[in-house]
Design an enzyme around this catalytic site. Structure first.
Site, PDB file in Angstrom:
ATOM      1  N   ASP A  55       0.824  -1.216   0.000  1.00 18.11           N
ATOM      2  CA  ASP A  55       0.000   0.000   0.000  1.00 18.11           C
ATOM      3  C   ASP A  55       0.855   1.263   0.000  1.00 18.11           C
ATOM      4  O   ASP A  55       0.364   2.345   0.330  1.00 18.11           O
ATOM      5  CB  ASP A  55      -0.913   0.020   1.230  1.00 18.11           C
ATOM      6  CG  ASP A  55      -2.272  -0.614   0.949  1.00 18.11           C
ATOM      7  OD1 ASP A  55      -2.460  -1.128  -0.173  1.00 18.11           O
ATOM      8  OD2 ASP A  55      -3.135  -0.612   1.838  1.00 18.11           O
ATOM      9  N   ASP A  72      -8.116  -7.015  13.522  1.00 21.47           N
ATOM     10  CA  ASP A  72      -7.710  -8.348  13.944  1.00 21.47           C
ATOM     11  C   ASP A  72      -8.572  -8.850  15.106  1.00 21.47           C
ATOM     12  O   ASP A  72      -9.048  -9.989  15.101  1.00 21.47           O
ATOM     13  CB  ASP A  72      -6.227  -8.350  14.342  1.00 21.47           C
ATOM     14  CG  ASP A  72      -5.832  -7.124  15.165  1.00 21.47           C
ATOM     15  OD1 ASP A  72      -6.734  -6.404  15.634  1.00 21.47           O
ATOM     16  OD2 ASP A  72      -4.629  -6.890  15.339  1.00 21.47           O
TER      17      ASP A  72
END
Length: 530
Positions: A134, A287
């Site tokens: 990214d 997460d």
């Protein structure tokens, strides 16, 4: 001339005395009916939170002691057998593994992370390395692409993937990565952040748990810090994180087969990941979000405390502050969103729901952050002005002493740093409390995501102008929240020294110094930015 001035001086002194008398009168009138009851109420709330937090710590330690005594290793709780070649099928008996390495402008560590992922020992035709880049810096992006091509030339199956925007940050990158057609061939996905370097046998030690235990969705490894001894900041972080991995994660794995995924150094069963709804970017703890959703679907997790993956701790105070903001605002915001889902689910037991909502979220992610700051840095110091408010000795001394001693259990080699750790944790509780409240009330910075800086060789960069460097150092080092809190604590300490009888000034002075040291930036390493 002298006689003409004297009346003015006397009048001025009289006016000052009158003002002081009026202020004292207002203070006395407001103190008894309003301020004292409010402070007593806040003290009662803090005492309740302290007890709740203390009981949770004792419970965790008791369970871990039992685990150690009865040696409840993961290999004894779950089936584990070494993977072997099939006589007829050869490597086809091995599951297909996807290894994801998300990164963002990781100039200092991209070679280490890609090299470690490509160095994993597993049949070459049964593993895919997926680098999710990214990066917004074209030069860094080209470096990462070249490194991937270098490993492809060596025969490693590396996929270099980029996307047009950074929507969803890390969660968006992982979600996009799972959409590629070759992922459909894979059974499991291992995830490593850009600064993580797994040993070559990582898959051999984790995959068998998933292969032989179909109820398991996640195998989580422990973090090992390569720069733990770099400075005092990293040493204190190690004490904090060692307790998390040695106590909190182990307890969740043994008692409830649930714990928060650490976002890296873990292997997921892809079918479980999809069953839970995949990656979502609704909070900055994607997460933890995934782990809870998977657990509510009935999946189990296992934590391997003896499997350690090398990683880097943030060694600059600014980077650590950003990280702790994300780690406190994200869970608090997720708690707000997940309460209805946890209550409504029918696939987990009542006690597991209690564990998730009360122990995992409310006590550790909410109470644990708030009580350290409000009690020890706000309410207790304020009592020096109000002798009517009684602070029990067990709350002011015994509980923090025992909790500090419990942390020595997870990092015995750092026992000489526990006093510094306690003072620093109170400093960081300022940011954790702020982040927690932002998350609970979904304030402006709730979804702020600042990638944790990896220092690398940044300290070797030299400035061409010493004057400019000094000017920028002074401005960059100052942290006003810490300085204001330090001033407040010092004022409380001074008042207690002059007028008080409780001798809190000993603690308050030392704690104010800790805030001042952090406030002027003399914590960790420092890299000037231009």
């Amino acid at each position: 001339m002298t006689t003409s001035i004297m009346p003015d001086v006397e009048a001025l002194q009289g006016a000052k005395d009158q003002i002081s008398s009026n202020i004292g009168l207002v203070w006395q009138q407001a103190k008894e009916p309003f301020m004292v009851p409010v402070l007593k109420f806040l003290m009662a709330v803090c005492l309740v939170m302290s007890v709740v937090h203390f009981i949770e710590k004792l419970y965790m330690m008791a369970v871990i002691v039992l685990v150690k005594l009865f040696s409840k290793r993961p290999e004894r709780r779950y089936k584990w057998e070494q993977m072997k070649d099939d006589i007829e099928g050869g490597h086809s008996s091995y599951p297909m593994v996807l290894v994801q390495v998300p990164m963002y402008n990781e100039k200092q560590v991209y070679q280490l992370s890609i090299g470690a992922a490509c160095g994993l020992s597993w049949p070459a035709d049964r593993i895919i390395i997926q680098v999710l880049d990214d990066s917004t810096d074209p030069a860094i992006k080209e470096l990462v692409k070249t490194e991937c091509q270098r490993w492809v030339a060596k025969g490693v199956n590396v996929k270099y993937e980029i996307r047009e925007n950074r929507k969803g940050y890390k969660a968006g990158a992982l979600k996009e990565g799972m959409k590629h057609s070759y992922v459909n061939l894979c059974d499991y996905v291992a995830i490593f952040d850009a600064d993580f370097q797994p040993d070559s046998d990582f898959l051999w030690r984790t995959i068998p748990f998933l292969v032989h235990n179909p109820e398991l969705a996640l195998v989580q490894a422990r973090w090992k810090f390569v720069n733990a001894g770099e400075c005092m900041l990293t040493r204190l972080q190690q004490i904090f994180l060692d307790f998390h991995f040695t106590i909190e994660q182990e307890l969740g794995s043994v008692v409830h087969a649930f714990f928060g995924f650490n976002g890296t150094a873990g292997v997921w069963r892809i079918s479980a990941l999809n069953d839970a709804g995949g990656w979502k970017d609704r909070t900055t703890v994607e997460d933890m979000d995934l782990a809870i959703r998977a657990s509510l679907k009935g999946w189990k997790f296992v934590y391997l405390n003896d499997l350690k993956v090398k990683s880097e701790l943030p060694s600059t105070f600014q980077a650590y502050r950003y990280q702790q903001h994300r780690w406190s605002a994200g869970p608090a915001n997720l708690f707000r969103k997940m309460v209805p889902e946890v209550i409504k689910t029918r696939k987990v037991s009542f006690w597991k729901k209690i564990h998730i909502l009360y122990s995992f979220f409310f006590v550790r992610k909410i109470i644990g952050h708030i009580v350290s700051f409000f009690f020890y840095c706000v309410v207790l110091p304020a009592t020096v002005f109000f002798p009517e408010v009684v602070v029990p000795r067990w709350a002011a001394i015994y509980i923090p002493t025992i909790i500090t001693a419990l942390h020595a259990f997870s990092t015995p080699r750092s026992i000489h740093l526990l006093v510094f750790w306690l003072l620093f944790e109170n400093v960081m509780s300022l940011h954790r409390t702020k982040g927690t409240l932002i998350g609970l009330f979904e304030a402006g910075r709730v979804n702020e995501w600042v990638v944790t800086e990896k220092l690398g060789d940044a300290l070797k960069t030299k400035s061409s102008s010493k004057t400019k460097k000094l000017r920028f150092r002074i401005w960059q080092r100052l942290h006003l929240l810490e300085l204001f809190t330090g001033v407040y604590l010092f004022c409380c300490a001074y008042y207690d020294f002059v007028h008080g009888r409780r001798r809190y000034f000993l603690y308050l002075t030392i704690q104010s110094v800790a805030f001042f040291v952090a406030g002027v930036g003399y914590v960790g390493t420092f890299v000037p930015k231009y």
